[in-house]
Design an enzyme around this catalytic site. Structure first.
Site: not given
Ligand code: GKR
Ligand code: MG
Length: 434
Positions: A204, A233, A332
């Site tokens: 992340k 991400d 997700h």
């Protein structure tokens, strides 16, 4: 088989809960010490119970309360009618209502998901089939997930907040450690992969300036070698220029780059410039977004999420659309417990293909509300639950305890910006930062 009393909904229970969550960093700020979830239980006239779990938010809970009167008396098999009635009451939502945060802020999709999953749990129990069979049947017995790394402050979350439990061992200890630079991210990755057996890794991003996050990806590659696929991400915080610059640098080592930039048009520009596939849970997040996604070519992979796409059957529809238009599909996730994980596993098992293993936040959680405790991962995968329906049952004692956490913690919706401001006064979310 006939049902004399009929599988009609008699009761609906809506229970907001707060689950321990460590201080994880992201583009929107910082996770609070508790993540909120809402557990929905539907009970039929003949006493069959079906459960579901969605992200917690007081406004959604209020809307769920308002849906109760519409649902009582409905036949759980009539999912199309149920959806129609809910739409008639709440109207439709636009893609714009999703908001700018990394997670989806619409109401209706969550309500559809909560009601549909609980109904399917009941249908499965009535027909004595697992939910995966109601989605067309199993394509795999075990559903593989990726490690999901976070930059984070030191701390265990919950009552401990930024403190740690010195007696914790293994992953429970590693989960408390700070991860604020590439070396600490590699340490976190090793501990998580050792515990859960993950064979792919997602980081992340959007927490630090891109150079640091790209260096973390390079460090992961050096530590894990070329056989472990890597994903990054940044949750749409990068400019097109930044995404192309760093995207090119990571081209040889990334499996995919997730939401480097904001909006379908910008994603399409980056996608044209890079060989690395782009994935999204931010720019193509509803069926309304699909026509323009196809027209401009905004991503290669759509990250489905049954909580955000309106349920499991809608997610199967999305899988069909992805197949038709040559998009990959993965999944997700947000902070969640075992009811959501069970639903994700049933969906994951039914997907026609599984080129990209799925996301889950589950390793970051320690609480559970299902009988038998936390679901097990083996070699990074979860076995499809065996029983009928979702194959998991509510642990009512644990549910009551986590509801008390909800009442005590005072949180009513997720706001990562406010949590970050408690640490860095004046910190502001920016929709594009670097
Ligand atoms: O949990 O901080 C988080 C994530 O940033 C989450 O909210 C995102 O929705 O996991 C998500 C993502 O892939 O963007
Ligand atoms: Mg994402």
């Amino acid at each position: 088989m006939t049902h004399k009393t009929g599988p009609r909904i008699k009761e609906m229970y809506i229970t907001p809960i707060a689950i321990v969550d460590p201080p994880l960093l992201n583009a929107a700020g910082l996770h609070a010490p508790y993540a909120l979830r809402t557990v929905v239980e539907l009970v039929t006239e003949d006493g069959i119970s079906g459960i579901s779990e969605i992200p917690g938010n007081k406004d959604i809970d209020i809307a769920l309360e308002a849906s109760r009167a519409l649902l009582i008396g409905k036949d759980v098999f009539q999912l199309n009618q149920i959806r129609h009635v809910l739409e008639g009451h709440f109207g439709t939502e636009t893609a714009a209502q999703r908001g700018e945060a990394p997670w989806d802020q619409r109401k209706l999709v969550h309500i559809f998901s909560a009601v549909e999953v609980a109904c399917m749990d009941i249908i499965g129990k009535i027909t004595e089939r697992p939910v995966v069979d109601l989605l067309g049947g199993k394509m795999r017995d075990h559903v593989p997930f990726s490690a999901y790394l976070f930059y984070k402050f030191e701390g265990a979350g919950g009552e401990l907040g930024f403190n740690i439990d010195p007696n914790a061992t293994g992953w429970a200890a590693a989960r408390q450690a700070s991860a604020l630079n590439p070396a600490e991210i590699v340490t976190q990755a090793k501990a998580m992969c050792k515990e859960f057996g993950f064979q792919s890794i997602k980081l992340k991003g959007g927490a630090f300036e891109p150079r640091q996050e790209v260096d973390a990806i390079i460090a992961l590659r050096e530590a894990f070698g070329p056989d472990v696929p890597l994903r990054l991400d940044p949750n749409a915080l990068w400019t097109v220029e930044t995404a192309i610059k760093y995207g090119k640098e990571m081209e040889p080592i990334l499996e995919y780059l997730e939401d480097p930039v904001r909006g379908q048009a910008n994603m399409a520009l980056v996608r044209k410039a890079l060989k690395t596939p782009l994935a999204t849970n931010m720019c193509t997040t509803s069926f309304d977004d699909i026509p323009n996604s196809i027209a401009v070519g905004s991503e290669d992979i759509i990250l489905s999420d049954h909580h955000f796409w309106g349920g499991l059957r809608s997610s199967m529809t999305l899988a069909g659309i992805c197949e038709t238009f040559g998009r990959g599909l993965s999944m997700h996730s947000n902070s969640h417990l075992g009811i959501s994980l069970a639903a994700m596993v049933h969906l994951g098992a039914a997907l026609p293909s599984m080129k990209y293993v799925l996301d889950t936040h589950y390793p970051w959680q320690s609480d559970e509300i299902i009988m038998g405790g936390r679901l097990k991962f083996e070699e990074g995968s979860v076995a499809v639950p065996q029983g009928p329906g979702l194959g998991v049952e509510l642990d009512r004692e644990a549910l009551a305890k986590l509801h008390q956490n909800y009442l005590a913690c005072g949180l009513t919706k997720r706001d990562d910006e406010i949590e970050m401001q408690k640490v860095v006064p004046g910190w502001k979310f920016q929709s594009v930062r670097w």
